[in-house]
Write an enzyme that holds these catalytic residues in place. Sequence first.
Site, mmCIF file in Angstrom:
data_model
loop_
_atom_site.group_PDB
_atom_site.id
_atom_site.type_symbol
_atom_site.label_atom_id
_atom_site.label_comp_id
_atom_site.label_asym_id
_atom_site.label_seq_id
_atom_site.Cartn_x
_atom_site.Cartn_y
_atom_site.Cartn_z
ATOM 1 N NE ARG A 42 -14.953 7.062 -3.861
ATOM 2 C CZ ARG A 42 -14.715 7.816 -2.801
ATOM 3 N NH1 ARG A 42 -14.647 7.292 -1.590
ATOM 4 N NH2 ARG A 42 -14.583 9.132 -2.911
ATOM 5 C CG ASP A 43 -17.471 9.552 -0.838
ATOM 6 O OD1 ASP A 43 -17.489 8.831 0.170
ATOM 7 O OD2 ASP A 43 -16.984 10.688 -0.841
ATOM 8 C CG HIS A 70 -14.664 15.061 -1.839
ATOM 9 N ND1 HIS A 70 -14.896 14.105 -2.799
ATOM 10 C CD2 HIS A 70 -15.026 14.497 -0.668
ATOM 11 C CE1 HIS A 70 -15.378 13.002 -2.228
ATOM 12 N NE2 HIS A 70 -15.471 13.221 -0.928
ATOM 13 C CG HIS A 74 -18.401 14.125 2.953
ATOM 14 N ND1 HIS A 74 -19.072 12.955 2.754
ATOM 15 C CD2 HIS A 74 -17.219 13.991 2.313
ATOM 16 C CE1 HIS A 74 -18.316 12.122 2.030
ATOM 17 N NE2 HIS A 74 -17.171 12.730 1.751
ATOM 18 C CB CYS A 129 -15.445 8.129 4.757
ATOM 19 S SG CYS A 129 -13.900 7.188 4.833
ATOM 20 C CG ASN A 145 -19.890 12.901 -1.110
ATOM 21 O OD1 ASN A 145 -20.168 11.752 -0.806
ATOM 22 N ND2 ASN A 145 -18.660 13.316 -1.280
HETATM 23 P P1 HMG Z 1 -3.226 -3.529 4.556
HETATM 24 O O1 HMG Z 1 -4.034 -4.531 5.284
HETATM 25 O O2 HMG Z 1 -2.196 -2.755 5.313
HETATM 26 O O3 HMG Z 1 -2.593 -4.168 3.247
HETATM 27 O O4 HMG Z 1 -4.255 -2.499 3.927
HETATM 28 P P2 HMG Z 1 -1.202 -4.881 3.011
HETATM 29 O O5 HMG Z 1 -0.447 -4.061 2.026
HETATM 30 O O6 HMG Z 1 -0.547 -5.209 4.332
HETATM 31 O O7 HMG Z 1 -1.661 -6.248 2.319
HETATM 32 C C1 HMG Z 1 -2.407 -7.232 3.036
HETATM 33 C C2 HMG Z 1 -3.121 -8.128 2.041
HETATM 34 O O8 HMG Z 1 -4.077 -7.335 1.327
HETATM 35 C C3 HMG Z 1 -2.225 -8.750 0.982
HETATM 36 O O9 HMG Z 1 -2.768 -10.032 0.694
HETATM 37 C C4 HMG Z 1 -2.409 -7.863 -0.214
HETATM 38 O O10 HMG Z 1 -2.206 -8.519 -1.449
HETATM 39 C C5 HMG Z 1 -3.866 -7.468 -0.069
HETATM 40 P P3 HMG Z 1 -2.048 -11.378 1.240
HETATM 41 O O11 HMG Z 1 -0.658 -11.298 0.696
HETATM 42 O O12 HMG Z 1 -2.114 -11.225 2.722
HETATM 43 O O13 HMG Z 1 -2.917 -12.422 0.703
HETATM 44 N N1 HMG Z 1 -4.118 -6.176 -0.717
HETATM 45 C C6 HMG Z 1 -5.096 -5.970 -1.619
HETATM 46 N N2 HMG Z 1 -6.036 -6.760 -2.149
HETATM 47 C C7 HMG Z 1 -6.841 -6.199 -3.086
HETATM 48 N N3 HMG Z 1 -6.739 -4.901 -3.485
HETATM 49 C C8 HMG Z 1 -5.826 -4.082 -2.962
HETATM 50 C C9 HMG Z 1 -4.947 -4.609 -1.984
HETATM 51 N N4 HMG Z 1 -3.939 -4.072 -1.273
HETATM 52 C C10 HMG Z 1 -3.438 -5.041 -0.508
HETATM 53 N N5 HMG Z 1 -5.724 -2.810 -3.377
HETATM 54 C C11 HMG Z 1 -4.876 -0.889 2.246
HETATM 55 C C12 HMG Z 1 -3.794 -1.347 3.223
HETATM 56 C C13 HMG Z 1 -4.474 0.462 1.713
HETATM 57 C C14 HMG Z 1 -4.980 -1.924 1.114
HETATM 58 C C15 HMG Z 1 -6.233 -0.829 3.031
HETATM 59 O O14 HMG Z 1 -6.069 0.010 4.119
HETATM 60 C C16 HMG Z 1 -7.376 -0.326 2.193
HETATM 61 O O15 HMG Z 1 -7.826 -1.003 1.259
HETATM 62 N N6 HMG Z 1 -7.924 0.881 2.531
HETATM 63 C C17 HMG Z 1 -8.989 1.475 1.767
HETATM 64 C C18 HMG Z 1 -9.918 2.251 2.666
HETATM 65 C C19 HMG Z 1 -10.961 2.950 1.832
HETATM 66 O O16 HMG Z 1 -11.255 2.566 0.708
HETATM 67 N N7 HMG Z 1 -11.566 4.036 2.409
HETATM 68 C C20 HMG Z 1 -12.575 4.783 1.729
HETATM 69 C C21 HMG Z 1 -12.054 5.622 0.582
HETATM 70 S S1 HMG Z 1 -11.300 7.149 1.114
HETATM 71 C C22 HMG Z 1 -12.644 8.263 1.256
HETATM 72 O O17 HMG Z 1 -13.780 7.857 1.220
HETATM 73 C C23 HMG Z 1 -12.347 9.731 1.353
HETATM 74 C C24 HMG Z 1 -12.654 10.487 0.055
HETATM 75 O O18 HMG Z 1 -14.024 10.362 -0.318
HETATM 76 C C25 HMG Z 1 -12.309 11.981 0.218
HETATM 77 C C26 HMG Z 1 -12.908 12.616 1.494
HETATM 78 O O19 HMG Z 1 -14.143 12.555 1.696
HETATM 79 O O20 HMG Z 1 -12.113 13.166 2.256
HETATM 80 C C27 HMG Z 1 -11.814 9.960 -1.133
HETATM 81 MG MG MG Z 2 -15.652 11.559 0.506
#
Ligand code: HMG
Ligand code: MG
Length: 313
Positions: free
Chosen positions: A29-30, A222, A224, A255, A264
């Site tokens: 994933r990450d 966690h 990096h 990320c 990581n």
């Molecule tokens: P948004 O654009 O604000 O979503 O994104 P919305 O709620 O306004 O919805 C817009 C459209 O997206 C809608 O479709 C929803 O149905 C659809 P429409 O009605 O327009 O056809 N939608 C989705 N479709 C599929 N799956 C979903 C989903 N949600 C809404 N889950 C949102 C808001 C949170 C969805 C977006 O910002 C997002 O997906 N962000 C994810 C970012 C991400 O994955 N970042 C990496 C992971 S975090 C990380 O790596 C850190 C970590 O490792 C720890 C660390 O290192 O600190 C964990």
């Molecule tokens: Mg991470």
Amino acid sequence: MTTRDKGLPARHAAEGLVDNVTIWEVGARDGLQNEQSVVPTEVKIEFLDRLADAGLRTLEATSFVHPKWVPQLADAEQVLAGLRRRPGVRYPVLVPNERGLDRGLTADVAHIAVFASATVEFARRNLNSGFDEQFGMFAPVVERARAEGLDVRGYLSMCFGDPWEGRVDPGQVATAAARLYEMGCTEISLGDTIGVATPGHVQRVLDAVCSAGVDVGALAVHFHDTYGQALANTFAALRRGVATVDASAGGLGGCPYAESATGNLATEDLVWMLDGLGVSHGVDLDALVGASRWMAQQLGRPSPSRVVRALGG
Ligand code: HMG
Ligand code: MG
């Protein structure tokens, strides 16, 4: 040349450590969410299978996020459908909202992770959300997931520094971690998303989070490895009683929404240290190095893990 030809680290216990560490493997994933080119679904599945063969028992498999935000993981359903899920192996997935939970439940997941930010700016960039609003988004997800019998991890990012906001107050981290814990998350993973922590800082943040009411047994770290501090920071966390450590096979990762987030802590580097300390973890280092070398071949570049390199990978 195998691990055994070069020798394993001599075993010398250090004081005040737990006997057993759970390694939460985030490579699929990450590790893969930040790749320039999208890794084929069957390669992701084989990677997860090879990691399970190496003895890893918690494999973060993918994310049910918006596919436009993270196209690298747009095949979440296909990955889960293609996995040969094994007894005793957990396959948690990231879920940001109710839409993500619906997708995860349809794919028959048993373990999810919501992911909050300790800072305002990263909540906006990573989740398109305000600071308080992110907790409002997660609360119904956590409640429904728990009612369905799922385990729920709460990630908290930017616990040690933020590329836009700079230093992050440990009190602010503690308050946010306690909100996730009180909401019903069974585990809280404290993220150093951009790798700026150092060991004393880690202990300060852990003390603040525990003082805010989060049980140390519910904490994970966690790290990096941007500045080469991830292993030292892990040791500092182990000294404070943390027993779950996130790591990424071969040191893959980053990320896409955080400037300067690199890979990581490499799982091999963690395993090498735990072996030296005599702390059990259940992973076969040779098999793990083999899985990372295989993945490095698929990606067309060598692994950044020091242990993989030292063992000739
Ligand atoms: P948004 O654009 O604000 O979503 O994104 P919305 O709620 O306004 O919805 C817009 C459209 O997206 C809608 O479709 C929803 O149905 C659809 P429409 O009605 O327009 O056809 N939608 C989705 N479709 C599929 N799956 C979903 C989903 N949600 C809404 N889950 C949102 C808001 C949170 C969805 C977006 O910002 C997002 O997906 N962000 C994810 C970012 C991400 O994955 N970042 C990496 C992971 S975090 C990380 O790596 C850190 C970590 O490792 C720890 C660390 O290192 O600190 C964990
Ligand atoms: Mg991470």
